[in-house]
Design a protein around this motif. Sequence first.
Motif, PDB file in Angstrom:
ATOM      1  N   GLU A 365       0.812  -1.214   0.000  1.00 54.18           N
ATOM      2  CA  GLU A 365       0.000   0.000   0.000  1.00 54.18           C
ATOM      3  C   GLU A 365       0.845   1.264   0.000  1.00 54.18           C
ATOM      4  OE1 GLU A 365      -2.418  -0.437   3.422  1.00 54.18           O
ATOM      5  OE2 GLU A 365      -3.748  -1.958   2.533  1.00 54.18           O
ATOM      6  N   SER A 366       2.034   1.173   0.642  1.00 51.38           N
ATOM      7  CA  SER A 366       2.877   2.376   0.734  1.00 51.38           C
ATOM      8  C   SER A 366       3.604   2.685  -0.564  1.00 51.38           C
ATOM      9  CB  SER A 366       3.911   2.196   1.855  1.00 51.38           C
ATOM     10  OG  SER A 366       4.816   1.162   1.527  1.00 51.38           O
ATOM     11  N   MET A 367       3.705   1.694  -1.439  1.00 50.95           N
ATOM     12  CA  MET A 367       4.447   1.906  -2.685  1.00 50.95           C
ATOM     13  C   MET A 367       3.505   2.478  -3.746  1.00 50.95           C
ATOM     14  SD  MET A 367       6.978  -1.348  -2.990  1.00 50.95           S
ATOM     15  CE  MET A 367       7.814  -0.566  -4.359  1.00 50.95           C
ATOM     16  N   GLN A 368       3.567   3.753  -3.935  1.00 48.83           N
ATOM     17  CA  GLN A 368       2.749   4.408  -4.942  1.00 48.83           C
ATOM     18  C   GLN A 368       3.475   4.370  -6.276  1.00 48.83           C
ATOM     19  OE1 GLN A 368      -0.301   5.369  -4.260  1.00 48.83           O
ATOM     20  NE2 GLN A 368      -0.028   4.784  -2.102  1.00 48.83           N
ATOM     21  N   ALA A 369       2.717   4.351  -7.337  1.00 53.90           N
ATOM     22  CA  ALA A 369       3.322   4.329  -8.670  1.00 53.90           C
ATOM     23  C   ALA A 369       4.079   5.627  -8.920  1.00 53.90           C
ATOM     24  CB  ALA A 369       2.227   4.169  -9.736  1.00 53.90           C
ATOM     25  N   PRO A 370       5.305   5.583  -9.445  1.00 56.26           N
ATOM     26  CA  PRO A 370       6.061   6.809  -9.692  1.00 56.26           C
ATOM     27  C   PRO A 370       5.371   7.660 -10.750  1.00 56.26           C
ATOM     28  CG  PRO A 370       7.119   4.941 -10.742  1.00 56.26           C
ATOM     29  CD  PRO A 370       6.008   4.395  -9.905  1.00 56.26           C
ATOM     30  N   PRO A 371       5.444   8.981 -10.613  1.00 59.78           N
ATOM     31  CA  PRO A 371       4.800   9.845 -11.609  1.00 59.78           C
ATOM     32  C   PRO A 371       5.369   9.593 -12.998  1.00 59.78           C
ATOM     33  CG  PRO A 371       5.559  11.088  -9.688  1.00 59.78           C
ATOM     34  CD  PRO A 371       6.114   9.724  -9.566  1.00 59.78           C
ATOM     35  N   GLU A 372       4.474   9.523 -13.976  1.00 63.35           N
ATOM     36  CA  GLU A 372       4.919   9.303 -15.347  1.00 63.35           C
ATOM     37  C   GLU A 372       5.753  10.478 -15.839  1.00 63.35           C
ATOM     38  OE1 GLU A 372       5.695   7.585 -18.857  1.00 63.35           O
ATOM     39  OE2 GLU A 372       4.790   6.683 -17.079  1.00 63.35           O
ATOM     40  N   ALA A 373       5.481  11.663 -15.298  1.00 62.22           N
ATOM     41  CA  ALA A 373       6.249  12.843 -15.711  1.00 62.22           C
ATOM     42  C   ALA A 373       7.719  12.687 -15.352  1.00 62.22           C
ATOM     43  CB  ALA A 373       5.680  14.095 -15.055  1.00 62.22           C
ATOM     44  N   LYS A 374       7.985  12.092 -14.193  1.00 54.89           N
ATOM     45  CA  LYS A 374       9.374  11.895 -13.777  1.00 54.89           C
ATOM     46  C   LYS A 374      10.073  10.901 -14.688  1.00 54.89           C
ATOM     47  CE  LYS A 374      12.242  10.748  -9.782  1.00 54.89           C
ATOM     48  NZ  LYS A 374      12.260  10.349  -8.357  1.00 54.89           N
ATOM     49  N   ALA A 375       9.396   9.825 -15.053  1.00 56.62           N
ATOM     50  CA  ALA A 375       9.979   8.846 -15.965  1.00 56.62           C
ATOM     51  C   ALA A 375      10.239   9.465 -17.330  1.00 56.62           C
ATOM     52  CB  ALA A 375       9.060   7.634 -16.097  1.00 56.62           C
ATOM     53  N   GLU A 376       9.288  10.300 -17.775  1.00 57.30           N
ATOM     54  CA  GLU A 376       9.461  10.963 -19.061  1.00 57.30           C
ATOM     55  C   GLU A 376      10.652  11.922 -19.036  1.00 57.30           C
ATOM     56  OE1 GLU A 376       8.862  11.389 -22.936  1.00 57.30           O
ATOM     57  OE2 GLU A 376       7.676  10.066 -21.629  1.00 57.30           O
ATOM     58  N   ARG A 377      10.827  12.600 -17.888  1.00 60.76           N
ATOM     59  CA  ARG A 377      11.965  13.521 -17.758  1.00 60.76           C
ATOM     60  C   ARG A 377      13.286  12.760 -17.794  1.00 60.76           C
ATOM     61  NH1 ARG A 377      15.006  14.971 -13.678  1.00 60.76           N
ATOM     62  NH2 ARG A 377      13.687  13.946 -12.128  1.00 60.76           N
ATOM     63  N   LEU A 378      13.323  11.586 -17.172  1.00 58.68           N
ATOM     64  CA  LEU A 378      14.545  10.787 -17.189  1.00 58.68           C
ATOM     65  C   LEU A 378      14.861  10.293 -18.594  1.00 58.68           C
ATOM     66  CD1 LEU A 378      14.028   8.711 -13.921  1.00 58.68           C
ATOM     67  CD2 LEU A 378      15.751  10.468 -14.301  1.00 58.68           C
ATOM     68  N   ARG A 379      13.826   9.864 -19.331  1.00 53.81           N
ATOM     69  CA  ARG A 379      14.064   9.430 -20.705  1.00 53.81           C
ATOM     70  C   ARG A 379      14.558  10.583 -21.576  1.00 53.81           C
ATOM     71  NH1 ARG A 379       9.618   5.767 -19.630  1.00 53.81           N
ATOM     72  NH2 ARG A 379       8.083   7.409 -20.066  1.00 53.81           N
ATOM     73  N   ALA A 380      14.014  11.773 -21.338  1.00 55.64           N
ATOM     74  CA  ALA A 380      14.474  12.949 -22.087  1.00 55.64           C
ATOM     75  C   ALA A 380      15.923  13.285 -21.754  1.00 55.64           C
ATOM     76  CB  ALA A 380      13.569  14.141 -21.772  1.00 55.64           C
ATOM     77  N   GLU A 381      16.301  13.112 -20.488  1.00 58.67           N
ATOM     78  CA  GLU A 381      17.684  13.386 -20.086  1.00 58.67           C
ATOM     79  C   GLU A 381      18.644  12.405 -20.745  1.00 58.67           C
ATOM     80  OE1 GLU A 381      20.268  13.903 -15.958  1.00 58.67           O
ATOM     81  OE2 GLU A 381      18.079  13.783 -15.899  1.00 58.67           O
ATOM     82  N   ILE A 382      18.237  11.130 -20.879  1.00 58.32           N
ATOM     83  CA  ILE A 382      19.074  10.140 -21.555  1.00 58.32           C
ATOM     84  C   ILE A 382      19.248  10.507 -23.016  1.00 58.32           C
ATOM     85  CG2 ILE A 382      19.209   7.729 -22.270  1.00 58.32           C
ATOM     86  CD1 ILE A 382      17.692   7.014 -19.690  1.00 58.32           C
ATOM     87  N   ALA A 383      18.137  10.885 -23.682  1.00 51.33           N
ATOM     88  CA  ALA A 383      18.209  11.265 -25.091  1.00 51.33           C
ATOM     89  C   ALA A 383      19.060  12.517 -25.286  1.00 51.33           C
ATOM     90  CB  ALA A 383      16.795  11.500 -25.632  1.00 51.33           C
ATOM     91  N   GLU A 384      18.959  13.460 -24.356  1.00 48.30           N
ATOM     92  CA  GLU A 384      19.752  14.693 -24.447  1.00 48.30           C
ATOM     93  C   GLU A 384      21.246  14.393 -24.313  1.00 48.30           C
ATOM     94  OE1 GLU A 384      20.238  18.957 -22.074  1.00 48.30           O
ATOM     95  OE2 GLU A 384      18.555  17.621 -21.635  1.00 48.30           O
ATOM     96  N   ALA A 385      21.590  13.479 -23.415  1.00 48.83           N
ATOM     97  CA  ALA A 385      22.997  13.118 -23.251  1.00 48.83           C
ATOM     98  C   ALA A 385      23.534  12.436 -24.504  1.00 48.83           C
ATOM     99  CB  ALA A 385      23.169  12.210 -22.036  1.00 48.83           C
ATOM    100  N   GLU A 386      22.732  11.552 -25.119  1.00 45.39           N
ATOM    101  CA  GLU A 386      23.161  10.884 -26.349  1.00 45.39           C
ATOM    102  C   GLU A 386      23.358  11.894 -27.475  1.00 45.39           C
ATOM    103  OE1 GLU A 386      20.110   8.059 -27.017  1.00 45.39           O
ATOM    104  OE2 GLU A 386      20.888   6.578 -25.559  1.00 45.39           O
TER     105      GLU A 386
END
Length: 511
Positions: A365-386
């Motif tokens: 119950e304590s484990m809430q799903a991580p915000p999709e916005a945060k995951a999207e930001r991380l994917r964008a950061e990976i693409a920016e580094a590449e």
Amino acid sequence: AARLSDLADKMGLQSELRREIKSGEHLSDRPIMKGLLEDIEAGRVGAIICQDFTRLSRDEDGIDGRVIRQVCRDNNCLIVTPERSYDFSLDLDDDLTDIGFFIGKIQKRQNVKALVRGMMEKARQGKMLPTRPYLGYRWEHLDENGRKVPESPLVVNEEEAQLVHLIFDLYERMSQRRTAIYLNEHGYRLPIKSPRYRKQKGLHNRLFRATDINRIIGTKLYAGLLIWGESSRSRFTRDFEATTHYVSELQIVSLEQFNRCQEIRQQRYKMAPRSVSSPFVFSGLLRCKHCGSSMIGMRQTKVRANGLTKEWRLYTCRAYHSSGKTACRGQMISESVVRRAMLPFLADLLAHRLNLDGYIRETAESMQAPPEAKAERLRAEIAEAEAGMRRLDDAIVAGATTIERARRKNMELMERQERATRHLEAQKNREELKGELAQAVILLESDLGAVVKALPDEALSKLCRLVFGKVTVEAKGNSHRRESWVAAYAFSPEFADLVAHSTQMVELRGQ
């Protein structure tokens, strides 16, 4: 050590000496450094004080050095030497570490090359002796502490040489297991040559095992053949052909007998090495009720009168199997009898004896799903580094930047990419864990006895090894109606931590 302690006192730091006794090229071979990095990540260490910066890492690829720097940088840990301190929040210190690790790499490579050159020349002269004398040999000159004097020659130990002769003679008539059992039953023991092992265990000899016989039979030095470089995989000895020297004064058995035993050894070697996917559910988990050694699985077959073959699985004490009755009187128990004891015990343990259901439910119950916005930001950061790394390549080709500046920028982009990838992977693992916890809640609310009984062998084996570190099962009665029960058990370290945590949560809820 005293100099580093004085340096810590001058800086007003509380220090603890940690010394890596065994130097390893990779972090996986350096338990002290791995423990230190874990303490840094836990916030228990604020600075590393070392004699020289290059002592932290000298690996060929520079990966370990970057790992150490990344851990120190993320946790604001300083690296202090008698010459200066390194603070990785400062660009200058961050760049200096690249130079330091590069120098360490060169030093390590030069040292290894010089060492290997000396070893190869010594091998060509036939002087490359084993680091410890095998059974049947001894160092001719020892100091007052019983240690080898440098450059002491290896000589035959006549008393042990007679035992080597006996082992070769027995091996031609019986298996390696029967040879070990014969030696143990007639009072022979294997001398322990390692001073460190003797000191740790307080023993100077031990019972023979089947693996000892196999190793002795395959040792070419007993035939007077001194070989070096036969199985070396080091890149520094890649072009070096193995050297073989015949040393008559070290020969114990004849070459003819040695070759006969090698042929027998090759003929007997039919079984493949044990695989991880063992067909025996409880192999290695069970412990002998008499001596506590692990139990190993084996098959037994019987041909019935109608011509059909019946096969069943048994577990027997490893000490008895490899060393005979001298080591243990032995316990043998069938897998079906073990199942009758283990399945209800495991279900009752999880369902009633432990308070895991509330702990797992609260965790899920304590484990809430991580915000999709945060995951999207991380994917964008990976693409920016590449994209940044591709632009750097173009800038080097166009001459718009220097190679040194591009190298530093490229490493920074690589670290950003790795960090973002790691965080994104952690979020995926969090989702998977949440799903597993939800399934665990459903499982605990169902009929665990029926669920455990219906598990396939592979899943049951994983579950038992997840929960238990070792189990002792006892049985009584005849072969048709044997009553069995779990006499003793110990949790695995991971499950013991889980039980302790769940108990604490129950106590907190009670308060």
